[in-house]
Design a protein around this motif. Structure first.
Motif, PDB file in Angstrom:
ATOM      1  N   GLY A 260      76.409  44.618  23.980  1.00 46.43           N
ATOM      2  CA  GLY A 260      75.043  44.584  24.466  1.00 46.43           C
ATOM      3  C   GLY A 260      74.808  45.312  25.782  1.00 46.43           C
ATOM      4  N   VAL A 261      75.671  46.297  26.099  1.00 43.04           N
ATOM      5  CA  VAL A 261      75.476  47.075  27.328  1.00 43.04           C
ATOM      6  C   VAL A 261      75.520  48.570  26.981  1.00 43.04           C
ATOM      7  N   PRO A 262      74.752  49.401  27.699  1.00 43.28           N
ATOM      8  CA  PRO A 262      74.763  50.849  27.442  1.00 43.28           C
ATOM      9  C   PRO A 262      76.154  51.447  27.621  1.00 43.28           C
ATOM     10  N   GLY A 263      76.463  52.456  26.812  1.00 44.22           N
ATOM     11  CA  GLY A 263      77.776  53.077  26.853  1.00 44.22           C
ATOM     12  C   GLY A 263      77.876  54.208  27.860  1.00 44.22           C
ATOM     13  N   PRO A 264      79.102  54.644  28.175  1.00 46.73           N
ATOM     14  CA  PRO A 264      79.321  55.657  29.218  1.00 46.73           C
ATOM     15  C   PRO A 264      78.747  57.034  28.893  1.00 46.73           C
ATOM     16  N   ILE A 265      78.802  57.446  27.639  1.00 45.26           N
ATOM     17  CA  ILE A 265      78.247  58.759  27.290  1.00 45.26           C
ATOM     18  C   ILE A 265      76.728  58.726  27.386  1.00 45.26           C
ATOM     19  N   THR A 266      76.124  57.632  26.926  1.00 48.02           N
ATOM     20  CA  THR A 266      74.675  57.474  27.067  1.00 48.02           C
ATOM     21  C   THR A 266      74.273  57.531  28.528  1.00 48.02           C
ATOM     22  N   GLN A 267      74.994  56.819  29.361  1.00 44.71           N
ATOM     23  CA  GLN A 267      74.685  56.789  30.792  1.00 44.71           C
ATOM     24  C   GLN A 267      74.864  58.169  31.437  1.00 44.71           C
ATOM     25  N   LYS A 268      75.902  58.878  31.029  1.00 47.67           N
ATOM     26  CA  LYS A 268      76.114  60.224  31.560  1.00 47.67           C
ATOM     27  C   LYS A 268      74.952  61.133  31.193  1.00 47.67           C
ATOM     28  N   LEU A 269      74.500  61.038  29.944  1.00 43.91           N
ATOM     29  CA  LEU A 269      73.375  61.862  29.498  1.00 43.91           C
ATOM     30  C   LEU A 269      72.078  61.476  30.204  1.00 43.91           C
ATOM     31  N   GLN A 270      71.922  60.206  30.515  1.00 44.85           N
ATOM     32  CA  GLN A 270      70.746  59.793  31.289  1.00 44.85           C
ATOM     33  C   GLN A 270      70.726  60.472  32.651  1.00 44.85           C
ATOM     34  N   GLY A 271      71.876  60.503  33.311  1.00 41.95           N
ATOM     35  CA  GLY A 271      71.970  61.154  34.614  1.00 41.95           C
ATOM     36  C   GLY A 271      71.714  62.644  34.522  1.00 41.95           C
ATOM     37  N   LEU A 272      72.268  63.285  33.500  1.00 45.85           N
ATOM     38  CA  LEU A 272      72.058  64.721  33.305  1.00 45.85           C
ATOM     39  C   LEU A 272      70.601  65.020  32.977  1.00 45.85           C
ATOM     40  N   PHE A 273      69.975  64.129  32.222  1.00 43.09           N
ATOM     41  CA  PHE A 273      68.562  64.320  31.860  1.00 43.09           C
ATOM     42  C   PHE A 273      67.686  64.211  33.103  1.00 43.09           C
ATOM     43  N   GLU A 274      68.004  63.263  33.973  1.00 43.62           N
ATOM     44  CA  GLU A 274      67.234  63.138  35.214  1.00 43.62           C
ATOM     45  C   GLU A 274      67.361  64.398  36.069  1.00 43.62           C
ATOM     46  N   LYS A 275      68.536  64.981  36.087  1.00 45.27           N
ATOM     47  CA  LYS A 275      68.725  66.229  36.832  1.00 45.27           C
ATOM     48  C   LYS A 275      67.887  67.350  36.231  1.00 45.27           C
ATOM     49  N   GLU A 276      67.747  67.358  34.907  1.00 46.27           N
ATOM     50  CA  GLU A 276      66.929  68.370  34.250  1.00 46.27           C
ATOM     51  C   GLU A 276      65.458  68.176  34.585  1.00 46.27           C
ATOM     52  N   ILE A 277      65.020  66.924  34.632  1.00 42.63           N
ATOM     53  CA  ILE A 277      63.644  66.642  35.050  1.00 42.63           C
ATOM     54  C   ILE A 277      63.413  67.175  36.459  1.00 42.63           C
ATOM     55  N   GLU A 278      64.349  66.891  37.353  1.00 45.45           N
ATOM     56  CA  GLU A 278      64.201  67.329  38.746  1.00 45.45           C
ATOM     57  C   GLU A 278      64.233  68.850  38.857  1.00 45.45           C
ATOM     58  N   LYS A 279      64.999  69.491  38.010  1.00 42.23           N
ATOM     59  CA  LYS A 279      65.067  70.953  38.002  1.00 42.23           C
ATOM     60  C   LYS A 279      63.712  71.556  37.658  1.00 42.23           C
ATOM     61  N   GLN A 280      63.002  70.930  36.721  1.00 39.64           N
ATOM     62  CA  GLN A 280      61.718  71.464  36.276  1.00 39.64           C
ATOM     63  C   GLN A 280      60.524  70.937  37.069  1.00 39.64           C
ATOM     64  N   CYS A 281      60.620  69.673  37.533  1.00 40.22           N
ATOM     65  CA  CYS A 281      59.436  69.002  38.085  1.00 40.22           C
ATOM     66  C   CYS A 281      59.596  68.477  39.507  1.00 40.22           C
ATOM     67  N   GLY A 282      60.760  68.622  40.108  1.00 41.36           N
ATOM     68  CA  GLY A 282      60.952  68.123  41.464  1.00 41.36           C
ATOM     69  C   GLY A 282      61.646  66.774  41.498  1.00 41.36           C
ATOM     70  N   LEU A 283      62.004  66.319  42.681  1.00 39.78           N
ATOM     71  CA  LEU A 283      62.797  65.101  42.857  1.00 39.78           C
ATOM     72  C   LEU A 283      62.082  63.873  42.328  1.00 39.78           C
ATOM     73  N   LEU A 284      62.858  62.993  41.695  1.00 47.38           N
ATOM     74  CA  LEU A 284      62.334  61.716  41.211  1.00 47.38           C
ATOM     75  C   LEU A 284      62.535  60.646  42.287  1.00 47.38           C
ATOM     76  N   VAL A 285      61.498  59.864  42.502  1.00 45.11           N
ATOM     77  CA  VAL A 285      61.593  58.783  43.492  1.00 45.11           C
ATOM     78  C   VAL A 285      62.408  57.629  42.928  1.00 45.11           C
ATOM     79  N   ASN A 286      62.072  57.197  41.720  1.00 46.23           N
ATOM     80  CA  ASN A 286      62.786  56.097  41.060  1.00 46.23           C
ATOM     81  C   ASN A 286      63.655  56.664  39.947  1.00 46.23           C
ATOM     82  N   LYS A 287      64.961  56.369  40.009  1.00 47.44           N
ATOM     83  CA  LYS A 287      65.916  56.941  39.074  1.00 47.44           C
ATOM     84  C   LYS A 287      66.771  55.841  38.427  1.00 47.44           C
ATOM     85  N   VAL A 288      67.310  56.162  37.260  1.00 48.52           N
ATOM     86  CA  VAL A 288      68.245  55.266  36.585  1.00 48.52           C
ATOM     87  C   VAL A 288      69.620  55.442  37.218  1.00 48.52           C
ATOM     88  N   TYR A 289      70.004  56.716  37.460  1.00 51.87           N
ATOM     89  CA  TYR A 289      71.309  57.018  38.061  1.00 51.87           C
ATOM     90  C   TYR A 289      71.156  58.066  39.149  1.00 51.87           C
TER      91      TYR A 289
END
Length: 289
Positions: A260-289
């Motif tokens: 019942g907990v998120p896995g490491p590959i999922t979590q890694k992809l979440q972090g990479l996805f947030e970086k992609e958002i920031e690359k296109q749209c600027g820094l995120l104030v609230n982040k998962v990772y």
């Protein structure tokens, strides 16, 4: 005052109305897109507009604006509504004509509508994960078209909601297709697997971003059909969509995944996805990772 886009004009949203004989209203004869907004900027806008035009062309609708014109109008709409975080909903229908199953002839102009929706990132669910059910995929065989006809999706999503779940994972017989409003991924032997983009699923924009992130970051990935048994035995499961980003699935049909907990590959992809958002749209104030 809030504004909406109607046939190329930005007007008071309360005035944005269409005729009762618009074919989108009577037949669902049209297509749509949902574009995510971060920091007042449109994420993966080019990819969304490309899919929007392709979906329209697939059902014989010619959008009366170029992609550049659409992008400029949506940008103006964002500024007018001062939207920082949320979505743009956009749809085009075949237009207004006397009700007839056959496509109308003559000078019938497609109806284009767009408006903004305020909304925050689902951070709590992204951190803790969500629950899902299974349901038979009863939809038509052109799910690659982002059509206004969503009854099959709605029935699946409602079934999930009634059981206290976030998503319904659909399958045709033994083959998993996609969620009612998302693409589905499993992790097997460290490899990310998701259904190939064909007529049985929607070619998700977020899905494609995830595939690119996997390739760029040496995460093994494969697009292929996988079975219900593989889903049940998966090391990790996650879903993706414009509004859900990379969402961990921690329970299916009452059975927990990874305790019942998120896995490491999922979590890694979440972090990479947030970086992609920031690359296109600027820094995120609230982040998962």
């Amino acid at each position: 005052m809030e504004f909406a886009l109607l046939n190329g004009e930005i007007i008071d949203r309360s005035e944005a109305k269409v005729d009762v004989e618009d074919r989108g209203y009577q037949f669902g004869d049209g297509v749509y897109e949902v574009i995510r907004i971060y920091n007042g900027k449109m994420f993966t806008i080019d990819e969304h507009l490309e899919r929007f035009v392709k979906s329209a062309e697939s059902i014989g609708i010619t959008i009366p604006f170029t992609s550049l014109q659409l992008s400029e109008m949506l940008e103006e709409l964002l500024i007018k509504n001062n939207l920082e975080t949320g979505n743009i909903y956009m749809q085009v229908t075949r237009g207004i004509a006397p009700r007839n199953h056959v496509f109308p002839t003559g000078n019938v102009v497609p109806t284009l509508v767009a408006y903004t929706i305020k909304g925050v990132r689902p951070l709590e669910s992204l951190k803790s994960g969500v629950k899902a059910i299974l349901t038979e995929d009863i939809r038509w065989l052109r799910c690659d078209i982002k059509s206004l006809n969503l009854l099959g999706n709605l029935l699946a999503k409602q079934k999930a909601s009634e059981q206290g779940c976030f998503e319904a994972i659909q399958h045709r017989g033994d083959d998993v297709t996609e969620g009612s409003s998302s693409n589905i991924f499993i992790v097997k032997n460290g490899m990310v697997i998701t259904h190939e983009s064909n007529n049985l699923i929607l070619k998700g924009i977020t899905k494609d971003v995830i595939l690119e992130l996997c390739i760029k970051n040496n995460i093994q990935v494969q697009e292929r059909t996988f079975s219900l048994a593989e889903l049940e035995e998966a090391e990790e499961v996650f879903l993706s969509s414009t509004t859900s980003e990379v969402m961990p699935v921690i329970e299916i049909e009452g059975k927990k995944i990874r305790a019942g907990v998120p896995g490491p590959i999922t979590q890694k992809l979440q972090g990479l996805f947030e970086k992609e958002i920031e690359k296109q749209c600027g820094l995120l104030v609230n982040k998962v990772y």
